[in-house]
Design a protein around this motif. Structure first.
Motif, PDB file in Angstrom:
ATOM      1  N   GLY A 115      -4.418 -20.929  -2.940  1.00 27.77           N
ATOM      2  CA  GLY A 115      -3.904 -20.537  -1.778  1.00 27.77           C
ATOM      3  C   GLY A 115      -3.661 -19.074  -1.658  1.00 27.77           C
ATOM      4  O   GLY A 115      -3.489 -18.575  -2.790  1.00 27.77           O
ATOM      5  N   PRO A 116      -3.374 -18.758  -0.576  1.00 30.28           N
ATOM      6  CA  PRO A 116      -2.780 -17.293  -0.329  1.00 30.28           C
ATOM      7  C   PRO A 116      -1.719 -16.834  -1.267  1.00 30.28           C
ATOM      8  O   PRO A 116      -0.595 -17.592  -1.281  1.00 30.28           O
ATOM      9  CB  PRO A 116      -2.329 -17.117   1.150  1.00 30.28           C
ATOM     10  CG  PRO A 116      -3.062 -18.126   1.681  1.00 30.28           C
ATOM     11  CD  PRO A 116      -3.201 -19.356   0.834  1.00 30.28           C
ATOM     12  N   PRO A 117      -1.887 -15.779  -1.994  1.00 29.99           N
ATOM     13  CA  PRO A 117      -0.610 -15.518  -2.682  1.00 29.99           C
ATOM     14  C   PRO A 117       0.728 -14.901  -1.837  1.00 29.99           C
ATOM     15  O   PRO A 117       0.765 -13.906  -1.403  1.00 29.99           O
ATOM     16  CB  PRO A 117      -1.030 -14.325  -3.689  1.00 29.99           C
ATOM     17  CG  PRO A 117      -2.265 -13.745  -2.949  1.00 29.99           C
ATOM     18  CD  PRO A 117      -2.881 -14.764  -2.035  1.00 29.99           C
ATOM     19  N   ARG A 118       1.604 -15.934  -1.718  1.00 32.73           N
ATOM     20  CA  ARG A 118       2.659 -15.529  -0.723  1.00 32.73           C
ATOM     21  C   ARG A 118       4.193 -15.472  -1.613  1.00 32.73           C
ATOM     22  O   ARG A 118       4.952 -14.703  -1.070  1.00 32.73           O
ATOM     23  CB  ARG A 118       2.845 -16.581   0.383  1.00 32.73           C
ATOM     24  CG  ARG A 118       1.654 -16.828   1.118  1.00 32.73           C
ATOM     25  CD  ARG A 118       1.834 -17.677   2.141  1.00 32.73           C
ATOM     26  NE  ARG A 118       2.098 -18.806   1.740  1.00 32.73           N
ATOM     27  CZ  ARG A 118       3.487 -19.761   1.624  1.00 32.73           C
ATOM     28  NH1 ARG A 118       4.378 -18.961   2.135  1.00 32.73           N
ATOM     29  NH2 ARG A 118       3.528 -20.963   1.010  1.00 32.73           N
ATOM     30  N   LEU A 119       4.235 -16.434  -2.495  1.00 35.83           N
ATOM     31  CA  LEU A 119       5.670 -16.590  -3.238  1.00 35.83           C
ATOM     32  C   LEU A 119       5.834 -15.818  -4.492  1.00 35.83           C
ATOM     33  O   LEU A 119       4.854 -15.561  -5.275  1.00 35.83           O
ATOM     34  CB  LEU A 119       5.808 -17.937  -3.199  1.00 35.83           C
ATOM     35  CG  LEU A 119       5.940 -18.886  -2.155  1.00 35.83           C
ATOM     36  CD1 LEU A 119       6.046 -20.079  -2.373  1.00 35.83           C
ATOM     37  CD2 LEU A 119       7.176 -18.273  -1.058  1.00 35.83           C
ATOM     38  N   LEU A 120       7.011 -15.647  -4.633  1.00 36.82           N
ATOM     39  CA  LEU A 120       7.292 -14.804  -6.028  1.00 36.82           C
ATOM     40  C   LEU A 120       8.630 -15.550  -6.315  1.00 36.82           C
ATOM     41  O   LEU A 120       9.682 -15.841  -5.874  1.00 36.82           O
ATOM     42  CB  LEU A 120       7.804 -13.320  -5.753  1.00 36.82           C
ATOM     43  CG  LEU A 120       8.324 -12.739  -6.840  1.00 36.82           C
ATOM     44  CD1 LEU A 120       7.221 -12.146  -7.892  1.00 36.82           C
ATOM     45  CD2 LEU A 120       8.881 -11.119  -6.241  1.00 36.82           C
ATOM     46  N   GLY A 121       8.785 -15.537  -7.830  1.00 38.23           N
ATOM     47  CA  GLY A 121      10.279 -16.095  -8.450  1.00 38.23           C
ATOM     48  C   GLY A 121      10.298 -15.410  -9.820  1.00 38.23           C
ATOM     49  O   GLY A 121       9.539 -14.758 -10.295  1.00 38.23           O
ATOM     50  N   VAL A 122      11.641 -15.308 -10.220  1.00 36.93           N
ATOM     51  CA  VAL A 122      11.663 -14.946 -11.272  1.00 36.93           C
ATOM     52  C   VAL A 122      12.713 -15.953 -12.237  1.00 36.93           C
ATOM     53  O   VAL A 122      13.394 -16.686 -11.424  1.00 36.93           O
ATOM     54  CB  VAL A 122      12.408 -13.547 -11.481  1.00 36.93           C
ATOM     55  CG1 VAL A 122      11.767 -12.472 -10.908  1.00 36.93           C
ATOM     56  CG2 VAL A 122      13.925 -13.643 -10.645  1.00 36.93           C
TER      57      VAL A 122
ATOM     58  N   SER B 214      10.630 -16.871  -3.314  1.00 39.73           N
ATOM     59  CA  SER B 214      10.777 -16.159  -2.068  1.00 39.73           C
ATOM     60  C   SER B 214       9.573 -15.354  -1.588  1.00 39.73           C
ATOM     61  O   SER B 214       8.880 -15.189  -2.483  1.00 39.73           O
ATOM     62  CB  SER B 214      11.746 -15.151  -2.546  1.00 39.73           C
ATOM     63  OG  SER B 214      12.007 -14.180  -1.535  1.00 39.73           O
ATOM     64  N   PRO B 215       9.366 -15.168  -0.573  1.00 41.73           N
ATOM     65  CA  PRO B 215       8.306 -14.567   0.247  1.00 41.73           C
ATOM     66  C   PRO B 215       8.383 -12.981   0.081  1.00 41.73           C
ATOM     67  O   PRO B 215       7.552 -12.182   0.416  1.00 41.73           O
ATOM     68  CB  PRO B 215       8.105 -14.996   1.529  1.00 41.73           C
ATOM     69  CG  PRO B 215       9.634 -15.355   1.974  1.00 41.73           C
ATOM     70  CD  PRO B 215      10.153 -15.808   0.641  1.00 41.73           C
ATOM     71  N   SER B 216       9.503 -12.614  -0.616  1.00 42.06           N
ATOM     72  CA  SER B 216       9.870 -11.207  -0.454  1.00 42.06           C
ATOM     73  C   SER B 216      10.673 -10.677  -1.659  1.00 42.06           C
ATOM     74  O   SER B 216      11.540 -11.404  -2.105  1.00 42.06           O
ATOM     75  CB  SER B 216      10.853 -10.938   0.734  1.00 42.06           C
ATOM     76  OG  SER B 216      11.757  -9.890   0.668  1.00 42.06           O
TER      77      SER B 216
ATOM     78  N   ASN C  93       9.432 -23.762  -8.934  1.00 40.17           N
ATOM     79  CA  ASN C  93       8.311 -24.458  -8.390  1.00 40.17           C
ATOM     80  C   ASN C  93       7.894 -23.595  -7.062  1.00 40.17           C
ATOM     81  O   ASN C  93       8.540 -23.710  -6.002  1.00 40.17           O
ATOM     82  CB  ASN C  93       8.762 -25.763  -7.764  1.00 40.17           C
ATOM     83  CG  ASN C  93       7.542 -26.825  -7.195  1.00 40.17           C
ATOM     84  OD1 ASN C  93       6.465 -26.245  -6.947  1.00 40.17           O
ATOM     85  ND2 ASN C  93       7.684 -28.000  -7.163  1.00 40.17           N
ATOM     86  N   LEU C  94       6.842 -22.974  -7.255  1.00 38.08           N
ATOM     87  CA  LEU C  94       6.218 -22.199  -6.030  1.00 38.08           C
ATOM     88  C   LEU C  94       5.321 -22.904  -5.257  1.00 38.08           C
ATOM     89  O   LEU C  94       4.712 -22.453  -4.214  1.00 38.08           O
ATOM     90  CB  LEU C  94       5.404 -21.055  -6.704  1.00 38.08           C
ATOM     91  CG  LEU C  94       6.215 -19.683  -7.525  1.00 38.08           C
ATOM     92  CD1 LEU C  94       5.217 -18.729  -7.843  1.00 38.08           C
ATOM     93  CD2 LEU C  94       7.374 -19.152  -6.697  1.00 38.08           C
ATOM     94  N   THR C  95       5.146 -24.026  -5.558  1.00 38.88           N
ATOM     95  CA  THR C  95       4.038 -24.871  -4.890  1.00 38.88           C
ATOM     96  C   THR C  95       4.293 -26.169  -4.051  1.00 38.88           C
ATOM     97  O   THR C  95       3.835 -26.537  -3.103  1.00 38.88           O
ATOM     98  CB  THR C  95       2.938 -25.450  -5.921  1.00 38.88           C
ATOM     99  OG1 THR C  95       3.522 -26.465  -6.884  1.00 38.88           O
ATOM    100  CG2 THR C  95       2.377 -24.309  -6.602  1.00 38.88           C
ATOM    101  N   ALA C  96       5.689 -26.315  -4.235  1.00 44.08           N
ATOM    102  CA  ALA C  96       6.389 -27.253  -3.290  1.00 44.08           C
ATOM    103  C   ALA C  96       7.719 -27.091  -3.331  1.00 44.08           C
ATOM    104  O   ALA C  96       8.430 -26.512  -3.848  1.00 44.08           O
ATOM    105  CB  ALA C  96       5.989 -28.806  -3.963  1.00 44.08           C
TER     106      ALA C  96
END
Length: 411
Positions: free
Chosen positions: A38-45, A108-110, A3-6
């Motif tokens: 929204g601004p693209p900030r988060l990443l997941g796998v 994650s933001p990184s 869940n990248l949005t909440a």
């Protein structure tokens, strides 16, 4: 599922029981929840693997053996009453119908912190399995066993029955394949269509570059199995100026795969779409929760899910997953690079079948793949990967650049 949005709260979430009375309401809902801006900030796998016995990969997997190996991390679908604890870095662990295991990272933001946390959780999972004589499969296809369900749930039983009508691709996808998924923010409203176009157009190129499910006649047999299951739910969404509206129509026009009931039989009436359900094909109008569940039955190569869930990558061997994730992340990090990706990939954006069958032997895809890797290499250098990982990624991509270069251009 990431869940990248909440921020996810512990405990069950109350289902939304508001009912749809008209198709237009449902389409508006899908467009709003599947493309959050929204601004693209988060990443997941999400890393998925087949699981095998160390001493004989052909032996059938027993669900009780797997549940014992996973211990408190086992999901309730595998072990009723399990506490389903996350892995040490917080990743939930799930099990797919054929016994494949999957780690879903926290957002994650990184990329650097993502690699660190997923590596920790993967090592923990590998140790748990090893203590039970089990190992993770090295590719995106189980080449040792015919596909058979390990999980016995109403959902997966209904899916197997529905897919049986179209041949072996469905049970193969469910029980014998493993993928690597990358989750990226959809981006600002003005940029969302271009970001979706770029991620989608990259699909054949990434299939050719990173296919890892060989079978007779196929470079990526997993891609073939997924796209052969059910075109309305598994083929790529066309690249247009309004992917949110296109996706909403696709979702509403896709037949139901299951209908949840109190009984163990969740079979859906053949051919009844979600739009038909709204129009009265089933006794009660569907709820928002029903539509949310229907969305989980859609699996195109790029699935809008509030974020963009990239599903076209095969599982990679060991830590090799970092290479395609880093390349994709780098290519999507800058709007100018995103625009260039759309331009570069346009000539091969529909070459899914040739890429899956031939890989880099498909000349058109190979030529574009070379330019994509060249575009991504300097961008990867700007990511925050730990030095050893950064060096490994740079080395792997440099080799791919050399491998895909036209004769006379190789270093």
């Amino acid at each position: 599922m990431i869940n990248l949005t909440a921020v996810q709260r512990p405990g069950a979430v109350e289902p939304d029981q508001r009912r749809f009375r008209a198709r237009v309401e449902a389409e508006a809902y899908v467009a709003s929840v599947c493309f959050k801006h929204g601004p693209p900030r988060l990443l997941g796998v999400e890393l998925e693997w087949t699981v095998h016995h160390h001493d004989d990969p052909r032996r059938r997997l027993d669900r009780h053996h797997l549940a014992t190996a996973l211990g408190p991390h086992a999901p309730p679908t595998l072990a009723a009453g399990s506490p389903h604890l996350p892995l040490p870095s917080g990743s939930p662990l799930t099990v797919e119908p054929g016994g494949q295991v999957e780690i879903s990272s926290l957002p994650s933001p990184s990329l650097g912190s993502l690699v660190d946390s997923v590596t920790t959780d993967t090592e923990h999972l590998t140790t748990l399995l090893a203590e039970a004589g089990l190992v993770l499969g090295p590719s995106g296809l189980d080449r040792h066993r015919s596909p058979r369900r390990v999980l016995d749930t109403p959902r997966y039983a209904a899916m197997e029955r529905a897919f049986a009508r179209v041949g072996d691709a469905g049970i193969t996808m469910m029980c014998a394949t493993a993928g690597l998924q990358v989750c990226l923010d959809a981006g600002e409203r003005a940029d969302a269509a271009t970001r979706f176009a770029a991620v989608t157009a990259l699909g054949p190129v990434f299939v050719a570059l990173f296919g890892n499910s060989p079978a007779p006649g196929w470079h990526s047999a997993r891609t073939n199995a997924v796209q052969a299951v059910d075109p309305c739910r598994s083929t790529p969404l066309p690249i247009t100026d309004d992917p949110a509206a296109d996706w909403a129509r696709r979702v509403l026009d896709t037949p139901l795969l299951f209908v949840r009931r109190d009984s163990d039989d969740w079979s859906a009436p053949p051919g009844v779409t979600f739009a038909d359900w709204i129009a009265g094909a089933l006794p009660d109008p569907p709820t928002r929760d029903d539509l949310d569940y229907h969305l989980t039955s859609m699996f195109p190569p790029v699935r809008p899910h509030g974020y963009l869930e990239v599903r076209y990558l095969d599982a990679q061997h060991g830590t090799d997953w970092v290479v395609p994730v880093a390349l994709l992340t780098a290519l999507m990090a800058d709007p100018a690079t995103v625009d260039r990706v759309v331009e570069l990939c346009a000539p091969v954006a529909d070459r899914w079948a040739p890429a899956a069958r031939l890989g880099l032997a498909d000349a058109a895809t190979r030529a574009v793949a070379h330019r994509v890797v060249e575009l991504g290499l300097p961008a990867v250098a700007g990511l925050d990967l730990p030095p050893p990982a950064a060096q490994a990624v740079a080395t792997a991509l440099t080799r791919l650049a050399d491998r895909t270069a036209l004769p006379g251009r190789q270093q």
